[in-house]
Design a protein around this motif. Structure first.
Motif, mmCIF file in Angstrom:
data_model
loop_
_atom_site.group_PDB
_atom_site.id
_atom_site.type_symbol
_atom_site.label_atom_id
_atom_site.label_comp_id
_atom_site.label_asym_id
_atom_site.label_seq_id
_atom_site.Cartn_x
_atom_site.Cartn_y
_atom_site.Cartn_z
ATOM 1 N N ARG A 150 0.931 -1.123 -0.736
ATOM 2 C CA ARG A 150 -0.601 -0.069 0.209
ATOM 3 C C ARG A 150 0.645 1.680 0.098
ATOM 4 N NH1 ARG A 150 -4.169 -1.119 4.769
ATOM 5 N NH2 ARG A 150 -2.240 -1.718 5.226
ATOM 6 N N PRO A 151 1.782 1.451 -1.482
ATOM 7 C CA PRO A 151 2.434 2.729 -1.470
ATOM 8 C C PRO A 151 1.669 4.250 -1.141
ATOM 9 C CG PRO A 151 2.894 1.929 -2.930
ATOM 10 C CD PRO A 151 1.400 0.506 -2.059
ATOM 11 N N ASP A 152 2.266 4.744 -0.551
ATOM 12 C CA ASP A 152 1.666 6.651 -0.501
ATOM 13 C C ASP A 152 2.825 7.314 -1.251
ATOM 14 O OD1 ASP A 152 0.676 9.050 0.017
ATOM 15 O OD2 ASP A 152 0.392 8.280 1.954
ATOM 16 N N PRO A 153 2.262 7.598 -2.147
ATOM 17 C CA PRO A 153 3.272 8.002 -2.940
ATOM 18 C C PRO A 153 3.277 10.092 -2.978
ATOM 19 C CG PRO A 153 1.782 7.259 -4.825
ATOM 20 C CD PRO A 153 1.439 7.315 -3.326
ATOM 21 N N ARG A 154 2.364 10.581 -1.939
ATOM 22 C CA ARG A 154 2.710 11.010 -1.408
ATOM 23 C C ARG A 154 3.490 11.932 -0.231
ATOM 24 N NH1 ARG A 154 -3.908 11.577 -0.034
ATOM 25 N NH2 ARG A 154 -2.586 9.903 0.862
ATOM 26 N N ARG A 155 4.439 10.836 -0.089
ATOM 27 C CA ARG A 155 4.632 10.814 1.276
ATOM 28 C C ARG A 155 6.263 10.983 0.585
ATOM 29 N NH1 ARG A 155 4.937 5.743 4.517
ATOM 30 N NH2 ARG A 155 6.441 5.727 5.373
ATOM 31 N N TYR A 156 6.605 10.523 -0.573
ATOM 32 C CA TYR A 156 8.438 11.244 -1.363
ATOM 33 C C TYR A 156 8.102 12.478 -2.546
ATOM 34 C CZ TYR A 156 8.476 6.341 0.807
ATOM 35 O OH TYR A 156 8.491 5.249 2.107
ATOM 36 N N ASP B 47 7.642 0.023 -1.228
ATOM 37 C CA ASP B 47 7.108 1.544 -1.840
ATOM 38 C C ASP B 47 7.284 0.742 -2.641
ATOM 39 O OD1 ASP B 47 5.697 1.592 1.019
ATOM 40 O OD2 ASP B 47 6.266 3.333 1.549
ATOM 41 N N ILE C 221 5.543 0.616 -6.653
ATOM 42 C CA ILE C 221 5.430 2.199 -7.205
ATOM 43 C C ILE C 221 6.320 1.437 -9.151
ATOM 44 C CG2 ILE C 221 5.740 4.724 -8.061
ATOM 45 C CD1 ILE C 221 5.236 4.465 -5.500
#
Length: 296
Positions: free
Chosen positions: A68-74, A185, A189
Motif C-alpha cells: 500500500r505505497p503512498d506516493p505523497r510521502r515522497y 514502497d 510503484i
C-alpha cells in the motif's frame, strides 16, 4: 515486515551484511531462472507479450495490496526514479522473454549478463578486483558456445543485448530506488509503472481474450518472477555496492543453463560446464572482495 525481519541483521558487521545479501541474491537468481524455464510453455500457448504483461500485472496488484505505497510521502525525484525503474523492468522483462523463445535459456542469460558485467567493471575502477569481471567474461564466452559452434539467431541476439541494457539499468535504478523509499514502497510503484507500460502490448496479443488458465498461470508465475526475486534484489542492493552486486549476478548464466538443462532439456557441452565453473568462481571472488573492502 522487512524492517522487523532485518533490523537485527543490520546491526551486524559488514561480513554478515554481505552474507545476507548473497543469500538474497542467490534466492533471486534461482527464482528468476527456474521461473523463466517454467514460463516457456505458457508463452508458447498465450504469447510472449501477453504472458509477460500478465505476470507484471499480477505482481503490481499483489505488491500494491501488501505494501500500500503512498506516493505523497515522497518527493518528485524519488517518484521519477521509481517510474524509471518500472520502465527498465518492463524493457528487461519483455526483451528477455522474447529472446528465450528464440535462443536457449543459458545462452540468453549469458549474453544478457553483459549488462551487470559492465556495471561491475565500471565500479571496480582500476583495482586488481577487475580480475573478477574478466573471469566472469571468460565464463560467459564459454557458455555462449554450443555443440554447433558460435551461431545464434540474430533477432534473439538483439533481444538478449537489449535485455542486458535493461538489466544493467535495473541494477543502478533499483539501488537508488531502494535508498529513496522505505520498505518496498518504491518497488510497488515501479511494478505499477512496468505493468502500465506493457498493458497495450499484452492486451493486443490477447485480443482481449483471457481464459481462466491464462489468469491462473500468470498469477502463479508472477510469484517466481518478478515479485519474489525483485524484492530480494532490492533488499540485497541495500547491503552491497551496485558493482559488487553486478558481478555477483555472474552466477545467473550458470543457473539459467542448469534450468534450461533440467526443465527444458537444453543440453550442456563440456565447454559450457566449464563456463558455469568460471562464473561461480567469479561470483565467490567478487563477494569476498566486497566483504574485505567493507571491513577495511
Amino acid at each position: 515486515m522487512e524492517k522487523n525481519m532485518f533490523d537485527g541483521a543490520r546491526a551486524a558487521g559488514p561480513r554478515s551484511q554481505a552474507g545476507i545479501a548473497v543469500l538474497m541474491a542467490a534466492g533471486s537468481m534461482v527464482s528468476v531462472q527456474f521461473g523463466a524455464a517454467l514460463a516457456k510453455p505458457a508463452m508458447d500457448m498465450f504469447g510472449t507479450l501477453a504472458t509477460t504483461w500478465g505476470r507484471l500485472a499480477w505482481a503490481a496488484l499483489l505488491l500494491a495490496i501488501l505494501v500500500r505505497p503512498d506516493p505523497r510521502r515522497y518527493g518528485r525525484r524519488a517518484i521519477v526514479g521509481a517510474l524509471a525503474l518500472g520502465v527498465a523492468i518492463a524493457v528487461m522483462t519483455v526483451t528477455f522473454y522474447e529472446a528465450i523463445v528464440r535462443v536457449p535459456l543459458g545462452l540468453v542469460v549469458a549474453i544478457e549478463f553483459l549488462g551487470p558485467l559492465s556495471v561491475a567493471t565500471f565500479g571496480f575502477g582500476r583495482s586488481w578486483r577487475l580480475v573478477w569481471p574478466l573471469v566472469a567474461l571468460a565464463g560467459v564466452l564459454c557458455l555462449v558456445r554450443d555443440r554447433e559452434g558460435w551461431s545464434i539467431d540474430p533477432i534473439g541476439l538483439g533481444f538478449a543485448l537489449a535485455a542486458g541494457v535493461g538489466w544493467g539499468s535495473y541494477i543502478l535504478l533499483s539501488k537508488r530506488t531502494g535508498a529513496a523509499f522505505k520498505g518496498l514502497d518504491g518497488l510497488a510503484i515501479s511494478f505499477i509503472a512496468a505493468a502500465l507500460v506493457t498493458t497495450p502490448f499484452g492486451l493486443a496479443e490477447t485480443g482481449l481474450h483471457m481464459p481462466i488458465r491464462f489468469v491462473a498461470e500468470t498469477a502463479g508465475l508472477a510469484l517466481l518472477t518478478p515479485l519474489i526475486p525483485y524484492a530480494l534484489e532490492m533488499m540485497a542492493l541495500r547491503r552491497l555496492p551496485s558493482h559488487s552486486f553486478g558481478i555477483l549476478m555472474s552466477a545467473e548464466p550458470a543457473i539459467g543453463a542448469l534450468a534450461g538443462f533440467f526443465i527444458l532439456s537444453q543440453p550442456l557441452s563440456l565447454l559450457q560446464m566449464a563456463g558455469i565453473g568460471l562464473v561461480i568462481a567469479a561470483s565467490i571472488g567478487a563477494i569476498t572482495s566486497a566483504s574485505e573492502r567493507a571491513a577495511a
